[in-house]
Design a protein around this motif. Sequence first.
Motif, PDB file in Angstrom:
ATOM      1  N   GLN A  32       0.623  -3.797   6.192  1.00 50.00           N
ATOM      2  CA  GLN A  32      -0.381  -3.347   5.223  1.00 50.00           C
ATOM      3  C   GLN A  32      -0.832  -1.957   5.651  1.00 50.00           C
ATOM      4  OE1 GLN A  32      -3.572  -6.072   4.582  1.00 50.00           O
ATOM      5  NE2 GLN A  32      -4.770  -4.660   3.308  1.00 50.00           N
ATOM      6  N   ILE A  33      -0.556  -0.964   4.813  1.00 51.14           N
ATOM      7  CA  ILE A  33      -0.794   0.420   5.207  1.00 51.14           C
ATOM      8  C   ILE A  33      -1.703   1.111   4.202  1.00 51.14           C
ATOM      9  CG2 ILE A  33       1.436   0.580   6.359  1.00 51.14           C
ATOM     10  CD1 ILE A  33       2.501   2.087   3.980  1.00 51.14           C
ATOM     11  N   GLN A  34      -2.303   2.199   4.666  1.00 49.04           N
ATOM     12  CA  GLN A  34      -3.120   3.065   3.811  1.00 49.04           C
ATOM     13  C   GLN A  34      -2.591   4.477   3.966  1.00 49.04           C
ATOM     14  OE1 GLN A  34      -7.465   2.693   4.023  1.00 49.04           O
ATOM     15  NE2 GLN A  34      -7.611   4.921   3.976  1.00 49.04           N
TER      16      GLN A  34
ATOM     17  N   GLY B 229       0.794  -1.224   0.000  1.00 50.73           N
ATOM     18  CA  GLY B 229       0.000   0.000   0.000  1.00 50.73           C
ATOM     19  C   GLY B 229       0.822   1.267   0.000  1.00 50.73           C
ATOM     20  N   ASN B 230       2.136   1.181   0.067  1.00 49.71           N
ATOM     21  CA  ASN B 230       2.965   2.382   0.071  1.00 49.71           C
ATOM     22  C   ASN B 230       3.278   2.828  -1.345  1.00 49.71           C
ATOM     23  OD1 ASN B 230       4.501  -0.122   0.098  1.00 49.71           O
ATOM     24  ND2 ASN B 230       6.345   1.144   0.116  1.00 49.71           N
ATOM     25  N   ARG B 231       3.032   4.115  -1.613  1.00 49.06           N
ATOM     26  CA  ARG B 231       3.331   4.701  -2.920  1.00 49.06           C
ATOM     27  C   ARG B 231       4.290   5.881  -2.785  1.00 49.06           C
ATOM     28  NH1 ARG B 231      -2.107   4.208  -2.669  1.00 49.06           N
ATOM     29  NH2 ARG B 231      -2.331   6.462  -2.381  1.00 49.06           N
TER      30      ARG B 231
ATOM     31  N   TYR C  38       0.446  13.327   5.714  1.00 53.64           N
ATOM     32  CA  TYR C  38      -0.539  12.277   5.451  1.00 53.64           C
ATOM     33  C   TYR C  38      -1.424  12.090   6.690  1.00 53.64           C
ATOM     34  CZ  TYR C  38       2.368  11.364   1.396  1.00 53.64           C
ATOM     35  OH  TYR C  38       3.068  11.497   0.224  1.00 53.64           O
ATOM     36  N   ALA C  39      -2.416  12.954   6.783  1.00 53.88           N
ATOM     37  CA  ALA C  39      -3.251  13.003   7.992  1.00 53.88           C
ATOM     38  C   ALA C  39      -4.127  11.766   8.140  1.00 53.88           C
ATOM     39  CB  ALA C  39      -4.118  14.255   7.979  1.00 53.88           C
ATOM     40  N   ASP C  40      -4.455  11.090   7.029  1.00 56.74           N
ATOM     41  CA  ASP C  40      -5.353   9.941   7.089  1.00 56.74           C
ATOM     42  C   ASP C  40      -4.602   8.611   7.136  1.00 56.74           C
ATOM     43  OD1 ASP C  40      -7.496  11.689   6.913  1.00 56.74           O
ATOM     44  OD2 ASP C  40      -7.544  11.623   4.726  1.00 56.74           O
ATOM     45  N   PHE C  41      -3.318   8.666   7.310  1.00 54.78           N
ATOM     46  CA  PHE C  41      -2.537   7.424   7.281  1.00 54.78           C
ATOM     47  C   PHE C  41      -2.947   6.512   8.429  1.00 54.78           C
ATOM     48  CE2 PHE C  41       0.922   4.925   9.030  1.00 54.78           C
ATOM     49  CZ  PHE C  41       1.328   4.203   7.914  1.00 54.78           C
ATOM     50  N   LYS C  42      -2.927   5.217   8.137  1.00 51.23           N
ATOM     51  CA  LYS C  42      -3.153   4.235   9.189  1.00 51.23           C
ATOM     52  C   LYS C  42      -2.547   2.893   8.771  1.00 51.23           C
ATOM     53  CE  LYS C  42      -7.832   2.999   7.622  1.00 51.23           C
ATOM     54  NZ  LYS C  42      -9.251   2.899   8.034  1.00 51.23           N
ATOM     55  N   VAL C  43      -2.132   2.149   9.773  1.00 51.89           N
ATOM     56  CA  VAL C  43      -1.643   0.790   9.559  1.00 51.89           C
ATOM     57  C   VAL C  43      -2.841  -0.134   9.677  1.00 51.89           C
ATOM     58  CG1 VAL C  43      -0.108  -1.017  10.377  1.00 51.89           C
ATOM     59  CG2 VAL C  43       0.635   1.368  10.475  1.00 51.89           C
TER      60      VAL C  43
END
Length: 778
Positions: A265-267, A190-192, A241-246
């Motif tokens: 797995q990240i977003q 999920g990392n770009r 990235y304020a909405d980041f979450k694992v």
Amino acid sequence: MTDGKLGKGALALISALALAGPVAMVPMPASAYVFNNVRIEGNQRIEPQTILSFLDLPRGQDVSGGQLNAAFQRLQNSGLFEKVELTPSGSTLVVTVAEYPTINTIAFEGNKRLKDDNLNQVVQSKSRRVYSPAQAEADAAEISKVYASQGRLAARVDPKIIRRSGNRVDLVFEIREGDVTEIERIGFVGNRAFSDQKLRNVLQTKQAGLLRTFIKRDTFSPDRLPVDEKLLTDFYRSRGYADFKVQAIAPEVARERDAFYITFQIQEGPRYTFRNINTVSEVPGVDAADFQAQNRVRPGAVYNPTSIDTTIRRMEALAINKGLNFVSIEPRITRNMRDQTLDLTFALTRGPRVFVERIDIEGNTTTLDEVIRRQFATVEGDPFNPREIRNSAERLRALGYFADVQAESRPGSSADQVIVDVNVEEQPTGSLSFGVSYGVSTGVGFNASLAEKNFLGRGQELNLSFAAGSDNQSSGITFVEPYFLGRNLKARAQVWYNTTNRYNSDYNTRSVGLQTGFEFPVSENGRLELRYKLSKDTLFDVDPIEVDSESGELDGSSPILFREQGGFFTSALGYTYGYDSRITGIDPLTRYRLRLSQDFAGLGGDVKSVTTSVYGGVESNAWRENVTFLAELEGGAVHMLDDESTRFLDRYTGNGKIRGFEPNGLGPRDLYAPNEDALGGNYFWALRTEVRFPLGLPEEYGIQGGLFADAGSVWGLDDTAGAYGNEVDDGMHVRAAVGASLFWTTPIGPLRFNFAKAVVKEDYDLDQPFDLTISTKF
């Protein structure tokens, strides 16, 4: 009573139970039996009454097959007997038991990584106690856990017994330790925005490399996964990235249990910047304009929760200074998904009127309560501020005295009172270290230090150090009281004794002295130190110019150094103002440091002078995340009073200021003296730039590259009369060097290789094209 007998099926079942040990309950025949007597056979240590208590069968009453089976189970499961048989004989129940043997000795075989003494502390089976197979299996499992904690998940432990005479056994744990179960791969899904390599550098957990035996390795620890998740979250959110979450962390172990594979797995979500920043007041009579001035968030800046938190702290501090209790600062964020911006509003709201009834501290056995309490700006009776309590806990963790700090609130004796519970877990704060260092020009050196940062539990620092090289020695004692007189006032006292013996020169030096001072904050990022220094600096064994009787050649040092021989006392008052943006850390990518120092000598002593130095430094990853840029600019000047001349030990030599030159290798030099010793200068400036970057190797190798470029000069003498009446050239001649560095973090310590080329120099300068430094602690 009648001679009741069990049927053949029941007898067969009981015999099977006796051989097989405890099993699930099986229905017995429904017929009842009556026993008037119980005869016990085979017991040696166990009292009959104990056996009867486990049987728990009535006498002279009907006993069903189910009751008899339950009695058998109780005896078998008591852990006291290796075999149990129940045989009805008329009105008598014969109980035949074989007791478990006594453990003679406990031994461990196959263990190399863990000593027997360490394993003995783990097992619960003991010599001269009854052997229990269940306990032996539990001990084997505990030993396996110990090996697993050291990364050896493939370890196998099998308990075996060797029977001896007298119903005794030797209990032997056969151990196959296996190899370390290393982390073979850490991957991300999920990392770009950032590469796997960059994200692996963020984690506390590291993966093993191809040269794992010699370079670096890591083992899997479940306790580190929450820490890694937080590190990843902080990394992304501090970069917008304020909405980041694992979303998930999936650790997997290989079938052979010799390797771990961890997948995060990240977003990421979008990267935000701030658009509109406002401050509003919902508290009557409170003007929001005063608080808006404390805002440190700027439109167009990349989202960073640290800058928001810093602004909230500043606004809350202003509210306290204004006497506005129970005012909370609430950040309200509105996302604009179309242009990926954030509107931020700081709202001043009225919070509940709650006071701190008391602060309870537990867990500190060494550290005094006052050391913990002084990290709390809140005291009993103050308005309750949850943020301040959290900040206090963070300050306690930052001290390094405690392995864990928890600060929580609970209801007090009334609805408007709370009790703050502070639970700490202390950890060792002292260290005894030995080290070795190596430099091309200095040779091999050794050092030792004894440090304690929580001396006697008072939060004081004590450090004793000693270092010795091939031609220099240094030793010192430093004591720091961080809260002098109960205030945020750091008091420092230092004593030192340093000598050099022909250190790249033809003279010796000695310095002995003491320094004491006080340091205190003057702003969020600024601190001021006031100090006093008293020292005696001696220059001796300077070779005079003379003719060698055998060779007829001239030998000796400059007349300037010869005239400056002797010991001189220096008594000086000084100050240092320092600014460090890392204290608040508003910008995680760029750090600034500034320093201004002055020392005024002449309060007694032999030296009357003013010494001034300035320093400015910047370190940044703003260009690229994995590339670090460093730049430092510094300078200094010594000005003598009352028409005196500077002495060598008062002047600058440029040592350590410009890479690519030997110690005492640049600056004014008496070329007419046979030994051509460096003389030092009254002034210096130096500009150092460096860039560090990865070399494309796996990050677990700990190898980085670097390029640097340095420039500077040392110049200026009060007395330029050199050998044979010739004057020394003390002009401001610029020196410059460029080079490359290799950084390698190894198990024995950090290594740095410098390859330098002096591109601008004087003919008499001494350059140093290669340098290697290494240091370690063990």
